[in-house]
Motif scaffolding. Sequence first.
Motif, short mmCIF file in Angstrom:
data_model
loop_
_atom_site.label_atom_id
_atom_site.label_comp_id
_atom_site.label_asym_id
_atom_site.label_seq_id
_atom_site.Cartn_x
_atom_site.Cartn_y
_atom_site.Cartn_z
N VAL A 32 -3.67 10.55 -6.64
CA VAL A 32 -2.36 10.22 -7.20
C VAL A 32 -1.99 8.99 -6.50
CG1 VAL A 32 -0.14 11.35 -7.01
CG2 VAL A 32 -2.01 12.71 -7.23
N LEU A 33 -1.54 7.94 -7.21
CA LEU A 33 -1.04 6.82 -6.78
C LEU A 33 0.58 7.24 -6.42
CD1 LEU A 33 -2.79 4.50 -9.46
CD2 LEU A 33 -3.24 4.91 -6.99
N LEU A 34 0.95 6.46 -5.28
CA LEU A 34 2.13 6.50 -4.85
C LEU A 34 2.91 5.22 -4.90
CD1 LEU A 34 1.92 9.14 -2.04
CD2 LEU A 34 2.42 9.64 -4.46
N ARG A 35 4.22 4.95 -5.48
CA ARG A 35 4.69 3.91 -5.34
C ARG A 35 5.10 3.45 -3.90
NH1 ARG A 35 8.40 4.21 -9.34
NH2 ARG A 35 10.22 4.70 -8.02
N ARG A 36 4.94 1.92 -3.80
CA ARG A 36 5.32 1.48 -2.39
C ARG A 36 6.69 0.85 -2.56
NH1 ARG A 36 1.38 1.97 1.49
NH2 ARG A 36 -0.53 2.77 0.68
N ARG A 37 7.28 0.87 -1.43
CA ARG A 37 8.65 -0.14 -1.31
C ARG A 37 8.63 -1.51 -1.44
NH1 ARG A 37 10.73 -0.38 3.34
NH2 ARG A 37 8.91 0.34 4.63
N PRO A 38 9.22 -2.15 -2.23
CA PRO A 38 9.16 -3.62 -2.44
C PRO A 38 9.86 -4.23 -0.92
CG PRO A 38 11.09 -2.76 -3.55
CD PRO A 38 10.23 -1.49 -3.14
N SER B 164 -3.61 -4.38 12.64
CA SER B 164 -3.98 -3.12 13.05
C SER B 164 -3.16 -2.31 12.03
CB SER B 164 -3.99 -2.49 14.39
OG SER B 164 -4.75 -3.19 15.09
N GLY B 165 -3.71 -1.11 11.17
CA GLY B 165 -3.13 -0.11 10.74
C GLY B 165 -2.54 -0.60 9.21
N ALA B 166 -2.82 -1.79 8.96
CA ALA B 166 -2.64 -2.41 7.75
C ALA B 166 -3.42 -1.61 6.55
CB ALA B 166 -2.97 -3.84 7.35
N ASP B 167 -2.84 -1.17 5.40
CA ASP B 167 -3.46 -0.22 4.31
C ASP B 167 -3.89 -1.33 3.14
OD1 ASP B 167 -4.32 1.44 2.33
OD2 ASP B 167 -2.45 1.83 1.88
N LEU B 168 -4.90 -2.38 3.38
CA LEU B 168 -5.54 -3.06 2.40
C LEU B 168 -5.85 -2.40 1.10
CD1 LEU B 168 -6.10 -6.13 1.61
CD2 LEU B 168 -8.42 -5.84 2.79
N VAL B 169 -6.53 -1.40 1.18
CA VAL B 169 -7.19 -0.69 0.10
C VAL B 169 -6.02 -0.40 -0.63
CG1 VAL B 169 -8.24 1.38 -0.71
CG2 VAL B 169 -9.24 0.09 0.95
N GLY B 170 -4.89 0.34 0.01
CA GLY B 170 -3.66 0.67 -0.81
C GLY B 170 -2.96 -0.55 -1.61
N GLU B 171 -2.97 -1.60 -0.99
CA GLU B 171 -2.50 -2.95 -1.50
C GLU B 171 -3.09 -3.31 -2.68
OE1 GLU B 171 -0.07 -4.66 2.38
OE2 GLU B 171 -2.45 -5.17 1.88
N LEU B 172 -4.55 -3.47 -2.65
CA LEU B 172 -5.39 -3.73 -3.65
C LEU B 172 -5.42 -2.81 -4.75
CD1 LEU B 172 -8.27 -5.20 -1.47
CD2 LEU B 172 -6.72 -6.65 -2.98
N LYS B 173 -5.19 -1.61 -4.70
CA LYS B 173 -5.03 -0.75 -5.84
C LYS B 173 -3.77 -0.71 -6.48
CE LYS B 173 -7.61 3.38 -3.96
NZ LYS B 173 -7.57 4.86 -3.50
N GLU B 174 -2.69 -1.00 -5.80
CA GLU B 174 -1.54 -1.42 -6.51
C GLU B 174 -1.75 -2.54 -7.37
OE1 GLU B 174 2.08 -1.56 -4.29
OE2 GLU B 174 1.23 0.02 -2.81
#
Length: 923
Positions: free
Chosen positions: A363-369, A423-433
């Motif tokens: 499930v893809l969740l929208r991130r805050r701008p 540390s803690g950056a969600d690079l995979v999540g950003e690339l998925k978006e």
Amino acid sequence: MPGEYRDFTIRLEKTRSGTNRIGFDICAPGVREPASVSVDVARQVAREFVQRASKDDGLAFDMGNKLLPGAVGELFRRTLADSATGRPGVRLCIETDSPELAAVPWEISCVRTGGRGIAEEREYLFLIPRVSVVRRPLVQVGKAPPTDQPAGAVVLSTALDLSDPDAAFGLPVRDANPLGHGSVGKLRDAGRRLVDLGLEVIPPKDPVSCAELRNELGSPTSVFCFGGHGTPEGIVLAGPEGRAAPMLMPAEELAELLRGAGVRVAVLIACHTATELTAGSSAANEGWASVAATLVRGGVPWVIGMRGMVAENTAAELTREFVHGLAVDGSVDNALARARRRLPSGGWLPVLYNASQERETEVLLRRRPSDQEAGPRALRAFPVVPGGSGDVRRLPCDNGPCRLDVLWGLDRGPFRGVLADRSGADLVGELKELEEGALRSVTQRSEDRPALGQEANADSLLPRRGWYEVRCEDVETPRSLEALRARVTHSHGWTTRLARDPGGSAMGFVVRCAVPIHDPDAELRNGAAAGHLRRAAELAGAIGSLLPDAALILQITAQGEEALRGNDEKALLKVAEAAGRLLPPRDDGSGIAPTVLTRVRWGDAACQDHTESEPQAGRAAQDSADPEASELLLGYGREQGRRSAADQRLEEARRLLEKAAAMSPSPLNDPQFLADLFRTDTRPAVVARLSVLARWEDDEALYASLAVAATREEHLAVWLEAAEGRPTLAGEPAGPPPPAGEPAKSIRPIDPGRLPPALFPEPVVTCVALGLLRRGDDPARAVPSPDWDGLVRPDLREVFAYLRSAPEGPDTEARRRADREFLLGLDTYAAAVTALRSRVGRTVTIAELAIGGRLSPAGWAALTSRPLDTESVRLLSEEPADWMRRAVGFHRVRSEPDGHILRFAEGLRRALLTPHPPLAPTI
């Protein structure tokens, strides 16, 4: 833990029913077994589960034998054994159209998982690792939202603080709680945790009414969580007259509302939302009739309901754990398993329902701008510029940040990259978006692409890349695709992507490697960092061998205490450069070496202004050549302790700099000392030092600090703001405000004639001049005097000349047209970069910088500095710019470009696929 599950489906077909016993057949692939279950036994097991819970409970074990008897049980155990070897988990799908059989609490059946006789192993179904129990209706009424729909928000909704004076729902009569319901507070805490992860969350308003709920679900929503009161027919909300007049929202109405919002997961933490209606009701005669089952039949792909009564504390904890797990992992099955484990006494209460055609659980969740930046949040990085340890040029200089969405998004080839990251950056999540956002219109899901062996359509798009995270651990390097699949954090869509693109062109991998960086030189020679990097390089090499067409990024972060206190930027960059040398170039014949970038910038060590951490000054002081200066920084770090308010920081900075000025010779004239001073510690502390030095009385130290500050736009902006007399920190004097649109008059003007040539070669002067242009609202009113023209590059002189004659007002239509005409007239990429950094054309779109369907040099410069948007990507992929599409990998027909195309592509690839050159040389 892999997030992909494969179905093990059993169908329960009722054959007879008596007063207390139901007969049914169990149908599995190639197997049909008769069985029967006692309704009273099932009720007793559920009623006494918490008190009697034991793997030796005969009643629960009898239920397990009824559900998975004989050959069906053996088939299930073989499937379960396969999942233990790194293969997908097992989703036990129970299909039936009988409300009586659906009402049996199969999740608390105790089943044999292995062994025999005295060595027999038993476990409750809901507690078996890698097993997800799912109820699945046979009839689907509403159409579920498409799996490739845009990511939506998380809506948290509650209706707990209700009063029921008419006893319509059996709720207590009570006054409104002025402090709010306790469980609502826990749910808000859960929402804040999601916000910290960067997700867009609609917080709960208690008690929510029907109208308010419709408003909350008025925009795209991925996950809907409801905490409150329920019945087998629906959920209870506040009525139009308020909390003392509750009303029922029927399950059918709720299903329509959720389907319209595009909800993929509904979590109903309310009593009886997974309880079927009695068999005598009209709704029950149509099949399953619980609220959760009705939502699934109505088009919501995944629904969690509650069996019977649920305590409020259990409900709040379950919601928090499930939503957090979903945000981190993206898998419904895994998130519910996580929540069950955290609630041993109430973990059996949730019941998971799933639509028959829904197989993918991600499930893809929208991130805050971001407040500061539009587009994908934080998707930009700076090049790591090679150089010696004592070279100021090692710091990433400001030729503008590389856009990761352009650099690693547009490139559809097997690129290789290294990223020094927070540390803690969600690079995979950003690339998925990115894949589901700007690149969506020009890429294609794997399931929509031709299968292997089928002829591809000439107009078929390139594959939409799925991103997977692999952590670098002390385990054996994967030698097979199955072993690699077991190492990824979640493997959604793995099978489909490999079936369509077996070389891995539809896949990207982020190898996360946390390394100790306290002493990078020693660590890289023979310490732990060298071992970490070696394992990461071996893992990356194995992935490249197994999937040669896949994209690969090595994400380097600080480890342990270093990550908690803040990353030492310089040390982390050394490690990233070493990692870049270990990775091979991309394997497509281009020979392009791995791109080494960093997102760790000044102040990122403790990047939030409100984060007050331990001082880091002592660590970088070791780089200073003067031992006395080094001891000064070390002593300053020891005595400073935790940071205080802004005025105290200014006073501390003054004391430090006055001590330095009293030394002989003064280190304030040493660029290396100043570079260390500006790079380490928290952002507020660095701002204080820059602000004090910008008003220093000694010209030699003043201009030395300006020369070092000029290597970074952030430093230069602070320095100039302080020099112009603007109040940047508490306690600082402020002059009269400047007229609208004009920069403030400097209390210490920068005289170009007094800039020391040794400290201010042409590139550094250019940086300072650009900084002056960026002051105020309108660069045309901030153009430096003609005295600067002979000191800067010709392309910047051209910008000066244009701005002196440009129409007034930065946002007028006349100015916009003039800016566009000026940008389109520039014939080199470097000149366009300079103009854009001068804020020329800030309202001109990338599409407007195209001529005849092809981007101009200014268009490419804008593309590499602005967030990637759908319009720009579509421009790159459309006719007639076939050479442009091929340059960035978006050619529809995979054919080797001819020499003409290669000549065009060479410069564009250099701009997109390699770091920008350093702007400031060694000072």
